[in-house]
Design an enzyme around this catalytic site. Structure first.
Site, short mmCIF file in Angstrom:
data_model
loop_
_atom_site.label_atom_id
_atom_site.label_comp_id
_atom_site.label_asym_id
_atom_site.label_seq_id
_atom_site.Cartn_x
_atom_site.Cartn_y
_atom_site.Cartn_z
N CYS A 5 39.89 42.53 30.08
CA CYS A 5 40.50 43.76 29.56
C CYS A 5 40.64 43.63 28.03
CB CYS A 5 41.83 44.04 30.26
SG CYS A 5 42.62 45.60 29.84
N ASP A 43 35.18 52.78 36.13
CA ASP A 43 36.21 52.56 35.10
C ASP A 43 36.49 53.87 34.37
OD1 ASP A 43 37.70 51.72 32.83
OD2 ASP A 43 36.77 49.73 32.94
N HIS A 93 38.23 49.47 36.78
CA HIS A 93 38.74 48.58 35.74
C HIS A 93 39.70 47.56 36.36
CE1 HIS A 93 39.63 47.55 31.54
NE2 HIS A 93 40.87 47.34 31.95
#
Length: 272
Positions: free
Chosen positions: A152, A209, A241
């Site tokens: 991330c 995502d 995600h």
């Protein structure tokens, strides 16, 4: 929460457990034991960090710097270090927000991003990662076998660090943002440094995502083709995600397992 003094720096300690903003954790959470490992908190100057490595070896170990999610070096990131150590690596996760505050104490993700994460300058992060690499080389790591991986927020940083450190051998970026607005703390995005990579990078992305578009992935691939370093971009079409975050609902076991094996293969391919 803001941290302003050296005395306050030293108050941050990497206790076990998960960040408040992600609790309760999912039943799918993976727990890796530390049997056969030297694992626990370290200090790199003022910077807290978590280190895991095989115990009882005198040989210089291939090193992986593990870059945190927005939630800091909480239990999930520590567990990833132990997983890498089980594969023979010296794995180090530095707490890169330590000057600005403790991300694990925030209960609201939006407040965490606004009040802490956005306050961390990229230049500071690059310097801190250099310090981690130097520490590793003098604490059992092989300076000639250095890799980085991040998740991330850390995925974005992985791309930037691969353009920063000429001693890096390989990088693997997990669903890190590729494009975005420039700011004082984040003057460049991965796509801006795509032609400046000093090490091969594998990007691992999710087809579902909502924050990182497939168009941005394609833009990054086009930019990467303009440079000489090998690269890879994998997209897991049914994943979202955070698909490797086994402690959250976003976890996608099949994608996570395949991506993890791809990461290890990538490291081995480039001598780490």
């Amino acid at each position: 929460m803001k941290i302003d003094t050296r005395r306050d720096f030293l108050k941050i300690s990497l206790a076990s457990g998960f960040a408040l903003a992600v609790q309760p954790v999912a039943a799918s959470t993976i727990q890796t034991d530390s049997e056969g490992l030297l694992a626990g908190e370290i200090r790199i100057g003022d910077m807290p960090g978590y280190r895991a490595q095989p115990a009882g070896t005198s040989a210089a170990l291939p090193t992986v710097i593990v870059i945190q999610e927005i939630f800091g070096v909480h239990e999930h990131i520590q567990d990833l270090c132990r997983r890498l150590a089980k594969q023979g690596y010296l794995a180090i996760a530095p707490e890169l927000y330590y000057r600005q505050g403790d991300p694990r104490t925030y209960t609201d993700t939006n407040e965490l991003v606004k009040n802490l994460v956005s306050q961390v300058p990229d230049a500071q992060v690059m310097s801190d990662l250099d310090q981690v690499a130097q520490w590793a080389a003098s604490h059992g790591g092989d300076a000639n076998r250095l890799a980085v991986t991040g998740f991330c927020w850390g995925g974005r940083i992985t791309w930037l660090y691969a353009a920063h450190n000429p001693k890096l051998k390989a990088g693997v970026a997990w669903y890190g943002r590729l494009i975005g607005q420039a700011s004082a703390n984040t003057p460049k995005q991965p796509i801006d440094v795509a032609r400046e990579l000093k090490a091969p990078v594998l990007g691992l992305y999710a087809g579902q995502d909502k924050g990182i578009s497939l168009d941005s992935v394609e833009q990054m691939k086009a930019a990467l083709k303009q440079q000489r370093q090998p690269f890879g971009m994998s997209v897991y079409e049914s994943a979202t995600h955070g698909f490797n975050a086994d402690y959250r609902p976003s976890y996608h076991e099949a994608a996570a397992r395949d991506a993890w094996e791809s990461m290890l293969k990538w490291f081995r391919q480039f001598g780490v």
